[in-house]
Design an enzyme around this catalytic site. Structure first.
Site, PDB file in Angstrom:
ATOM      1  N   SER A 224      39.614  38.862  57.453  1.00  0.00           N
ATOM      2  CA  SER A 224      40.028  40.121  58.074  1.00  0.00           C
ATOM      3  C   SER A 224      40.068  41.239  57.029  1.00  0.00           C
ATOM      4  O   SER A 224      39.038  41.566  56.438  1.00  0.00           O
ATOM      5  CB  SER A 224      41.378  39.922  58.761  1.00  0.00           C
ATOM      6  OG  SER A 224      41.732  41.039  59.527  1.00  0.00           O
ATOM      7  N   ASP A 447      42.993  63.201  49.979  1.00  0.00           N
ATOM      8  CA  ASP A 447      42.227  62.863  48.773  1.00  0.00           C
ATOM      9  C   ASP A 447      42.271  61.365  48.454  1.00  0.00           C
ATOM     10  O   ASP A 447      42.519  60.971  47.313  1.00  0.00           O
ATOM     11  CB  ASP A 447      42.707  63.684  47.588  1.00  0.00           C
ATOM     12  CG  ASP A 447      44.193  63.493  47.293  1.00  0.00           C
ATOM     13  OD1 ASP A 447      44.930  63.051  48.198  1.00  0.00           O
ATOM     14  OD2 ASP A 447      44.620  63.795  46.159  1.00  0.00           O
ATOM     15  N   HIS A 500      39.468  36.137  66.349  1.00  0.00           N
ATOM     16  CA  HIS A 500      39.711  36.655  65.001  1.00  0.00           C
ATOM     17  C   HIS A 500      40.417  35.628  64.124  1.00  0.00           C
ATOM     18  O   HIS A 500      40.287  35.659  62.896  1.00  0.00           O
ATOM     19  CB  HIS A 500      40.546  37.932  65.099  1.00  0.00           C
ATOM     20  CG  HIS A 500      40.721  38.660  63.819  1.00  0.00           C
ATOM     21  ND1 HIS A 500      39.722  39.396  63.227  1.00  0.00           N
ATOM     22  CD2 HIS A 500      41.791  38.758  62.984  1.00  0.00           C
ATOM     23  CE1 HIS A 500      40.152  39.927  62.107  1.00  0.00           C
ATOM     24  NE2 HIS A 500      41.406  39.558  61.917  1.00  0.00           N
TER      25      HIS A 500
END
Length: 525
Positions: A224, A447, A500
């Site tokens: 994952s 940023d 998953h």
């Protein structure tokens, strides 16, 4: 975003199962919308140069417990090794490394913890190393209690390193109590920016340089979010890698922020998962509606939770985070809902939610023990742009489907949400309340440093094999298939046999298949 593919219900199960033998060998002809120079993660280029210099001067012994030597030749206890201990069929020992919080400058130090695991009798054998990168962000590595699953399979040929990624487990953990030490939200936010994949990779390289004999490249297995870290590793430190194995963890790349793409696709997949859930447990339709009504009509619009938080209809919907995307999630969600009400023991007693249910709700998410997940979740999709609470913004496009109170009034199914973190959770969940301002600061931060280098990935030389789960709720199949062609030489195993949680549920089989792809034991087509 999976709408461009045939709906799963229209594809015969046996036909999709054949995908488990379908392997794609992809070239890198796809162009990218973002271009930057290779190796541009601040501090990593200089760190690698110093690491190589370090190893020209010393010989690194596997499992050496003595203090390392810094560039000045002075004793520096930056790596401490524990004694071997045992669980059934495995031998384990602990390693603690003292690393910079910020590799780009002189900064405070933190501890990073890793646990070495071998099969019994192989403690002194020379074997290649495999580093495991846990899913998350914000979750520690596994704690084996016995041999089993993928760890047992890996120990047949590897010396396995289970990393507690910085801020988790025993790696200077960022807990709901330890983070209260910061005097301001800004101070906490400034600290948290150092806990993403870029610094996890730098920690991994720091460890490899001191742990692996001759600082040889190692194999990594990313589950994952660990797979996201693997692509960061491939982008900025490929010389440290021998092989890369990924299970359900190929991120979207190529934009300054991919969060909106993730959640747009995510909401669509979550709607499908809700449909499947209510088909499996149709009696839960009325149970969930009843809960929503009860919460909405309660004083303050919700019910107090044991920790001091509040459970509202929106909070109830977050049970889908764990309940809709794993192999046993449907069942576990159903079993929680079946015990939502206290029995009426005395005639005329008011209807009340059970303590069992309220406790189960709080333990379901692990925010009390792993708050880093909520704080950093959207930042894992950011490179030079802010997420601006992406999941919350995108929800507005789907609010006609996810408005729980409206759904009850119109006699529709109440939909659970998926892997999404919302700003109001920092008001309703007690463990997150102190960090609301810091979370908002991180959501607005623009940023963020780069996490991937598409140019480097397009010329990648490291063998990569990835398990891609067709019905993955957390890592969207369509977005994975957009990223994969940008990674030169990657081999994909596309399957709907697992969700998953495939590495957890069938770890031996999944790892064995990935190793087969890497080692040429599986056909190319």
């Amino acid at each position: 975003m999976l709408a461009t593919h045939a709906p799963v219900t229209l594809i015969p199960r046996i036909a999709i199962s054949k995908l488990t033998a379908f392997v794609l060998s992809l070239s890198t002809t796809t162009t990218t919308t973002r271009s930057k120079s290779s190796g541009s993660v601040p501090g990593l280029t200089d760190f690698n140069r110093r690491r190589r210099s370090y190893h020209r001067g010393i010989t690194s012994m596997a499992g050496a417990g003595s203090a390392s030597v810094d560039l000045a030749g002075e004793s520096n206890p930056e790596h401490v090794t524990g004694k071997w201990f045992s669980v059934p069929e495995l031998r384990l020992r602990d390693h603690r490394f003292i690393v910079p919080l910020d590799y780009s400058k002189t900064s405070p130090k933190i501890t990073v913890f890793a646990r070495e695991v071998v099969a019994v009798g192989k403690e002194e054998q020379a074997m290649p190393y495999l580093l495991y990168l846990q899913g998350g962000p914000g979750f520690e590595g596994p704690r084996p209690s016995e041999a089993g699953g993928w760890i047992q399979r890996a120990c047949e040929e590897f010396r396995v390193i289970l990393l507690d990624q910085r801020g988790t487990g025993l790696s200077t953990p960022l807990t709901s109590s330890s983070m209260l030490q910061f005097k301001s939200a800004k101070d906490l936010a400034d600290y948290l920016v150092h806990f993403r994949a870029d610094n996890i990779v730098k920690d991994s390289e720091f460890i490899r340089a001191r742990l692996v004999p001759n600082a040889d490249p190692w194999t990594i297995l990313g589950q994952s979010f660990g797979g996201f870290c693997a692509l960061t590793y491939l982008s900025f430190a490929p010389e440290g890698l021998k092989q890369v194995l990924i299970a359900g963890g190929i991120p979207p790349i190529g934009k300054a922020c991919t969060a909106d793409d993730v959640y747009e696709a995510g909401y669509e997949q979550v709607i499908r998962q809700n449909e499947k859930y209510y088909k499996r447990f149709p009696e839960d339709v009325e149970i969930v509606r009843d809960i929503v009504n009860y919460l909405a009509e309660s004083e303050g619009g919700g019910v107090s939770l044991p920790s001091g938080g509040i459970l509202t209809p929106k909070g109830l919907q977050t049970l889908g985070l764990s309940g809709l995307g794993s192999s046993t999630g449907f069942e576990r969600l159903h079993y929680i809902l079946e015990r939502v009400w206290d029995p009426i023991l005395v005639s005329g007693a008011p209807k009340r939610m059970s303590q069992f249910f309220l406790n189960a709700f709080e333990t379901w998410h692990s925010f009390e023990t792993n708050p880093l997940y909520a704080l950093l979740h959207e930042s894992i999709y950011c490179e030079g742009a802010s997420s601006r609470w992406s999941a919350h913004r995108l929800r507005e496009r789907f609010e006609c489907k996810f408005d729980a109170i409206k759904a009850v009034k119109e006699g529709k199914n109440v939909l659970f949400t998926g892997e999404m973190v919302f700003p109001w959770m920092f008001d309703e969940i007690h463990a997150l309340k102190p960090f609301k301002a810091a979370a908002d600061t991180l959501a607005k931060k623009e940023d963020w440093p780069p996490l991937y280098d598409v140019t480097t990935l397009k010329t990648n030389k490291v063998p990569v094999a990835a398990a891609v789960y067709y019905e993955d709720m957390y890592v969207n199949f369509k977005l994975v298939m957009e990223t994969a062609p940008k990674i030169s030489g990657i081999r994909l195993w596309v399957t709907n046999e697992y969700m998953h949680s495939g590495l957890r549920d069938a770890g031996r089989q999944v790892l064995d298949h990935l190793l087969g792809l890497i080692n040429g034991k599986k056909p190319l087509f």
